[in-house]
Write a protein that holds these residues in place. Sequence first.
Motif, PDB file in Angstrom:
ATOM      1  N   PHE A   1      -3.579  -5.336  -1.653  1.00  0.00           N
ATOM      2  CA  PHE A   1      -3.612  -3.879  -1.677  1.00  0.00           C
ATOM      3  C   PHE A   1      -5.026  -3.365  -1.451  1.00  0.00           C
ATOM      4  CE2 PHE A   1      -4.631  -0.002  -3.892  1.00  0.00           C
ATOM      5  CZ  PHE A   1      -3.641   0.871  -3.484  1.00  0.00           C
ATOM      6  N   PHE A   2      -5.973  -3.926  -2.182  1.00  0.00           N
ATOM      7  CA  PHE A   2      -7.338  -3.419  -2.083  1.00  0.00           C
ATOM      8  C   PHE A   2      -7.986  -3.736  -0.745  1.00  0.00           C
ATOM      9  CE2 PHE A   2      -6.952  -2.779  -6.623  1.00  0.00           C
ATOM     10  CZ  PHE A   2      -7.534  -1.534  -6.723  1.00  0.00           C
ATOM     11  N   ASP A   3      -7.640  -4.882  -0.188  1.00  0.00           N
ATOM     12  CA  ASP A   3      -8.170  -5.188   1.140  1.00  0.00           C
ATOM     13  C   ASP A   3      -7.717  -4.117   2.123  1.00  0.00           C
ATOM     14  OD1 ASP A   3      -9.463  -7.398   0.260  1.00  0.00           O
ATOM     15  OD2 ASP A   3      -7.960  -8.838   0.961  1.00  0.00           O
TER      16      ASP A   3
ATOM     17  N   LEU B   1     -13.744  18.216  13.011  1.00  0.00           N
ATOM     18  CA  LEU B   1     -12.795  17.736  12.019  1.00  0.00           C
ATOM     19  C   LEU B   1     -12.566  16.231  12.100  1.00  0.00           C
ATOM     20  CD1 LEU B   1     -10.110  20.555  11.937  1.00  0.00           C
ATOM     21  CD2 LEU B   1     -12.139  20.257  10.528  1.00  0.00           C
TER      22      LEU B   1
ATOM     23  N   ALA C   1     -19.359   8.310  10.042  1.00  0.00           N
ATOM     24  CA  ALA C   1     -20.766   7.943   9.950  1.00  0.00           C
ATOM     25  C   ALA C   1     -21.335   7.470  11.280  1.00  0.00           C
ATOM     26  CB  ALA C   1     -20.951   6.854   8.904  1.00  0.00           C
TER      27      ALA C   1
ATOM     28  N   PHE D   1      -6.583  -1.089   1.386  1.00  0.00           N
ATOM     29  CA  PHE D   1      -7.146   0.193   0.942  1.00  0.00           C
ATOM     30  C   PHE D   1      -8.585   0.339   1.427  1.00  0.00           C
ATOM     31  CE2 PHE D   1      -9.471   2.320  -2.662  1.00  0.00           C
ATOM     32  CZ  PHE D   1      -8.951   3.586  -2.480  1.00  0.00           C
ATOM     33  N   GLN D   2      -9.360  -0.719   1.237  1.00  0.00           N
ATOM     34  CA  GLN D   2     -10.765  -0.648   1.616  1.00  0.00           C
ATOM     35  C   GLN D   2     -10.955  -0.654   3.122  1.00  0.00           C
ATOM     36  OE1 GLN D   2     -12.495  -3.831  -0.677  1.00  0.00           O
ATOM     37  NE2 GLN D   2     -12.619  -2.571  -2.528  1.00  0.00           N
TER      38      GLN D   2
ATOM     39  N   GLU E   1     -12.269   5.265   8.020  1.00  0.00           N
ATOM     40  CA  GLU E   1     -12.638   6.666   7.855  1.00  0.00           C
ATOM     41  C   GLU E   1     -14.146   6.822   7.878  1.00  0.00           C
ATOM     42  OE1 GLU E   1     -11.184   8.592   4.303  1.00  0.00           O
ATOM     43  OE2 GLU E   1      -9.246   7.603   4.525  1.00  0.00           O
ATOM     44  N   ALA E   2     -14.821   5.960   7.114  1.00  0.00           N
ATOM     45  CA  ALA E   2     -16.269   6.055   6.997  1.00  0.00           C
ATOM     46  C   ALA E   2     -16.928   5.806   8.347  1.00  0.00           C
ATOM     47  CB  ALA E   2     -16.774   5.048   5.972  1.00  0.00           C
TER      48      ALA E   2
ATOM     49  N   ALA F   1     -10.333   2.780   4.307  1.00  0.00           N
ATOM     50  CA  ALA F   1     -11.441   3.641   3.905  1.00  0.00           C
ATOM     51  C   ALA F   1     -12.644   3.392   4.808  1.00  0.00           C
ATOM     52  CB  ALA F   1     -11.812   3.384   2.446  1.00  0.00           C
TER      53      ALA F   1
ATOM     54  N   LEU G   1     -12.049  20.535  16.851  1.00  0.00           N
ATOM     55  CA  LEU G   1     -11.410  19.228  16.782  1.00  0.00           C
ATOM     56  C   LEU G   1     -12.452  18.123  16.613  1.00  0.00           C
ATOM     57  CD1 LEU G   1      -8.623  19.621  19.485  1.00  0.00           C
ATOM     58  CD2 LEU G   1      -8.308  19.333  17.029  1.00  0.00           C
TER      59      LEU G   1
ATOM     60  N   TYR H   1       0.824  -1.206   0.000  1.00  0.00           N
ATOM     61  CA  TYR H   1       0.000   0.000   0.000  1.00  0.00           C
ATOM     62  C   TYR H   1       0.858   1.256   0.000  1.00  0.00           C
ATOM     63  CZ  TYR H   1      -3.440   3.431   1.619  1.00  0.00           C
ATOM     64  OH  TYR H   1      -4.239   4.531   1.748  1.00  0.00           O
TER      65      TYR H   1
END
Lengths: 236, 236
Positions: free
Chosen positions: B139-141, B218, B155, B143-144, B150-151, B147, B215, B97
């Motif tokens: 890589f995608f595992d 953000l 959320a 990456f996801q 973050e979500a 992500a 803070l 990654y």
Amino acid sequence: MRDFTKKLRVLLVDDNANHLRGIKELLSIETSYSIVGATRSANLAINLIKKYHPDIVLMDVNMPEKDGLQTIQAISKLGLSTKVIILSGYDDSDLIYRAMKLGAKGYVLKTMASSKLIDAIEAVAEGKVYLPSILATRFFDYFQSSAREEARVSAEENLLSSLTSRENEVLELLTQGINYKSIASQLIISDTTVKTHVNNIFQKLQVNDRTNAVLYALTHGFKVNNNKKIEHLTTV
Amino acid sequence: MRDFTKKLRVLLVDDNANHLRGIKELLSIETSYSIVGATRSANLAINLIKKYHPDIVLMDVNMPEKDGLQTIQAISKLGLSTKVIILSGYDDSDLIYRAMKLGAKGYVLKTMASSKLIDAIEAVAEGKVYLPSILATRFFDYFQSSAREEARVSAEENLLSSLTSRENEVLELLTQGINYKSIASQLIISDTTVKTHVNNIFQKLQVNDRTNAVLYALTHGFKVNNNKKIEHLTTV
DNA sequence: GATTTTATCAATCAAGAGATTTAGATAAGT
DNA sequence: ACTTATCTAAATCTCTTGATTGATAAAATC
């Protein structure tokens, strides 16, 4: 490897009825797939997925009702092992990037040979990611350019580098939303000293208050500094 | 497609002299490559790249002196068209990654057949990205999953959702480091009203001052809200 | 050895920030 | 009609913050 004794359960989602029919026919030639549903509505698709737990969802991202990306996210949130393969007419970097980010496992262009679709289904069913060479390149170009942007902002001639190590410590505490008194007690110095440091930080960062100092720090890649003295380092 | 009338100029970087020799021999069999250098030092590699502008750099990431990832970054910063292909003994998701993020165009495991290395060089020389299926999946595992994190943070049941639209506007301005008076004049309300809003925001976000409010905003995915009234929207 | 940087502390002073309470005007929902 | 939520405003009071100036001592640099 997937269990070939079981048929792969596939759900089709495409707002274009013709495409839907086409894909359905294509897959029906293969004996190893069973189509659990074919719908033109994204919202309906979510319900069908909840009900049937398909192995694979083939989805068009260009749908009006609910946008394709939102749908991927909604599917991911279900927490099932259902894997999403995107069908798209475009090879838009940003679209590919976002789709993969949201949890898609494959991406196939409608212009590609239909055999590629089968390849994608097989690969994804085996737990791989399917992204044709050209799309992978697009994806990485986008991925790397956004990473470069991040790096640029944090590495650019920034005012943070002019801070002394003590000021860095103080700023670190400021970015945690701590007030003078607490900073003073944490660093075991008087609060008037903290005020001095904070004022010096303001000068160097060219801001007038702590909120802006914190904002500057956060948007310029401020990291906790581990500035231990070099002579204390042991090289192995 | 690349210009096959010209030889690809390749630089090898590997701290292991045996590997270096091996790869050199492998590539010398192919007539379409010219090896412009082979070095065991990352720092020396940078100088050689500056001097010879090779098309491709084959680099081991597991070097002591300067770590491989830093070297990739240094190469990217040169702004040349030189493309980096990583050679690694490990298929560590995080390493893959980060290498790709820093600008690597290809990634080959040392355990792979040597023909794969040629494939990688050819693909990368043509402007593609080379990432073997298994590594792409890793890589995608990674990456996801980052992500998703973050979500999740943005959320998750967060206190921001309890803010009224006016409070959102005020918070938006707070996150820009603006003080009471300026907020008041921007929203064309009195500053005492702004104070009231700000206090209500504090209550809802369970904080005691603006720095912590900012803070919170953000770190919990606060975005400018475009909550225009629905009856004013025109559907196309 | 002289100079500069850094870290420390102090004492003001003014301005800003924040808590609290009260209250009028709408708007929306039951 | 009644209730609730929201936006607005004001007054008062306390506390925090930030500006300024000045001073000392140790450490680093020249």
